[in-house]
Design a protein around this motif. Structure first.
Motif, mmCIF file in Angstrom:
data_model
loop_
_atom_site.group_PDB
_atom_site.id
_atom_site.type_symbol
_atom_site.label_atom_id
_atom_site.label_comp_id
_atom_site.label_asym_id
_atom_site.label_seq_id
_atom_site.Cartn_x
_atom_site.Cartn_y
_atom_site.Cartn_z
ATOM 1 N N GLY A 83 17.140 -0.376 0.487
ATOM 2 C CA GLY A 83 16.867 1.006 0.845
ATOM 3 C C GLY A 83 15.484 1.133 1.449
ATOM 4 N N PRO A 84 15.073 2.361 1.754
ATOM 5 C CA PRO A 84 13.762 2.548 2.376
ATOM 6 C C PRO A 84 12.642 2.174 1.424
ATOM 7 C CG PRO A 84 14.776 4.666 1.888
ATOM 8 C CD PRO A 84 15.777 3.609 1.541
ATOM 9 N N ARG A 85 11.591 1.560 1.983
ATOM 10 C CA ARG A 85 10.443 1.146 1.193
ATOM 11 C C ARG A 85 9.175 1.543 1.932
ATOM 12 N NH1 ARG A 85 11.493 -2.962 -2.670
ATOM 13 N NH2 ARG A 85 9.385 -3.709 -2.352
ATOM 14 N N TYR A 86 8.107 1.693 1.194
ATOM 15 C CA TYR A 86 6.821 2.029 1.803
ATOM 16 C C TYR A 86 6.176 0.794 2.407
ATOM 17 C CZ TYR A 86 6.959 6.589 -0.417
ATOM 18 O OH TYR A 86 7.295 7.857 -0.777
ATOM 19 N N GLU A 87 5.378 1.004 3.434
ATOM 20 C CA GLU A 87 4.571 -0.056 4.034
ATOM 21 C C GLU A 87 3.252 -0.084 3.263
ATOM 22 O OE1 GLU A 87 5.199 -2.274 6.282
ATOM 23 O OE2 GLU A 87 7.171 -1.546 6.885
ATOM 24 N N VAL A 88 3.204 -0.863 2.201
ATOM 25 C CA VAL A 88 2.077 -0.826 1.272
ATOM 26 C C VAL A 88 0.774 -1.364 1.840
ATOM 27 C CG1 VAL A 88 3.553 -0.847 -0.757
ATOM 28 C CG2 VAL A 88 2.760 -3.009 0.206
ATOM 29 N N PHE A 89 0.825 -2.031 2.974
ATOM 30 C CA PHE A 89 -0.406 -2.550 3.553
ATOM 31 C C PHE A 89 -1.095 -1.537 4.460
ATOM 32 C CE2 PHE A 89 1.813 -6.361 2.218
ATOM 33 C CZ PHE A 89 0.814 -6.954 1.468
ATOM 34 N N HIS A 90 -0.461 -0.396 4.679
ATOM 35 C CA HIS A 90 -1.095 0.688 5.424
ATOM 36 C C HIS A 90 -2.048 1.416 4.485
ATOM 37 C CE1 HIS A 90 1.239 1.038 9.255
ATOM 38 N NE2 HIS A 90 1.972 0.169 8.598
ATOM 39 N N THR A 91 -3.220 1.751 4.987
ATOM 40 C CA THR A 91 -4.238 2.382 4.132
ATOM 41 C C THR A 91 -3.830 3.754 3.622
ATOM 42 O OG1 THR A 91 -5.367 3.265 6.075
ATOM 43 C CG2 THR A 91 -6.164 1.161 5.199
ATOM 44 N N ASP A 92 -2.956 4.445 4.319
ATOM 45 C CA ASP A 92 -2.565 5.782 3.880
ATOM 46 C C ASP A 92 -1.217 5.805 3.159
ATOM 47 O OD1 ASP A 92 -1.196 5.145 6.159
ATOM 48 O OD2 ASP A 92 -1.416 7.114 7.104
ATOM 49 N N CYS A 93 -0.741 4.667 2.734
ATOM 50 C CA CYS A 93 0.523 4.593 2.005
ATOM 51 C C CYS A 93 0.354 5.166 0.596
ATOM 52 C CB CYS A 93 0.994 3.143 1.921
ATOM 53 S SG CYS A 93 2.517 2.960 0.977
ATOM 54 N N PRO A 94 1.202 6.110 0.189
ATOM 55 C CA PRO A 94 1.082 6.708 -1.140
ATOM 56 C C PRO A 94 1.265 5.699 -2.281
ATOM 57 C CG PRO A 94 2.789 7.821 0.157
ATOM 58 C CD PRO A 94 2.261 6.707 0.978
ATOM 59 N N ALA A 95 2.000 4.637 -2.034
ATOM 60 C CA ALA A 95 2.205 3.629 -3.083
ATOM 61 C C ALA A 95 0.896 2.948 -3.464
ATOM 62 C CB ALA A 95 3.230 2.592 -2.633
ATOM 63 N N ARG A 96 -0.040 2.883 -2.538
ATOM 64 C CA ARG A 96 -1.327 2.237 -2.836
ATOM 65 C C ARG A 96 -2.091 3.005 -3.909
ATOM 66 N NH1 ARG A 96 -3.756 -0.603 2.484
ATOM 67 N NH2 ARG A 96 -5.306 -1.224 0.954
ATOM 68 N N ASN A 97 -2.015 4.327 -3.884
ATOM 69 C CA ASN A 97 -2.682 5.116 -4.929
ATOM 70 C C ASN A 97 -2.081 4.826 -6.297
ATOM 71 O OD1 ASN A 97 -4.481 6.398 -3.203
ATOM 72 N ND2 ASN A 97 -3.056 8.059 -2.778
ATOM 73 N N VAL A 98 -0.770 4.727 -6.353
ATOM 74 C CA VAL A 98 -0.102 4.433 -7.628
ATOM 75 C C VAL A 98 -0.524 3.058 -8.123
ATOM 76 C CG1 VAL A 98 2.125 4.130 -8.767
ATOM 77 C CG2 VAL A 98 1.829 5.961 -7.081
ATOM 78 N N VAL A 99 -0.543 2.075 -7.241
ATOM 79 C CA VAL A 99 -0.971 0.724 -7.629
ATOM 80 C C VAL A 99 -2.420 0.759 -8.122
ATOM 81 C CG1 VAL A 99 -1.461 -1.615 -6.788
ATOM 82 C CG2 VAL A 99 0.665 -0.472 -6.144
#
Length: 123
Positions: free
Chosen positions: A13-29
């Motif tokens: 399914g769809p996933r975030y591009e975690v290496f982008h600086t503005d990816c919301p998943a980075r904040n969670v990590v």
């Protein structure tokens, strides 16, 4: 590639591009891997705890840092917060399903680390 949080279609399914600086998943990590986020998640795996019980279970954490860590993890959907309308209010925290999914591997990581450390007192 375009700017912003990118979604890429993957088999699961769809996933975030975690290496982008503005990816919301980075904040969670960042919240999970913060100095105290890991310990909050591991402490709540065994059972729900009140604020002061949680503070006592994590030696060295200040009330301020615990409150900040909990606020971030609640906003991320990993921890739930229940307030009892008593005087003073009793606040209990526990893990959501998402929090359990993230916390359980952290426990395994901690177990792996502690198995590889030399025994205390052995030179």
């Amino acid at each position: 590639m375009t700017g912003g949080a990118q979604l890429t279609q993957v088999d699961t399914g769809p996933r975030y591009e975690v290496f982008h600086t503005d990816c919301p998943a980075r904040n969670v990590v960042d919240h999970v891997t913060s100095k105290w986020g890991v310990w909050v998640l591991i402490s709540l795996l065994s059972n729900d705890l009140r604020f002061y019980e949680l503070r006592e279970s994590i030696q060295g954490i200040s009330e301020k840092m615990l409150a900040q860590s909990l606020r971030a993890l609640v906003e991320d959907g990993m921890v739930w917060r229940k307030v009892e309308p008593t005087t003073p209010p009793q606040v209990t925290y526990g893990l959501t399903e998402f929090g359990r999914d993230v916390g359980e591997p952290l426990t395994e990581l901690l177990d792996r680390i502690t198995r590889r450390l030399p025994q205390r007192g052995v030179a």
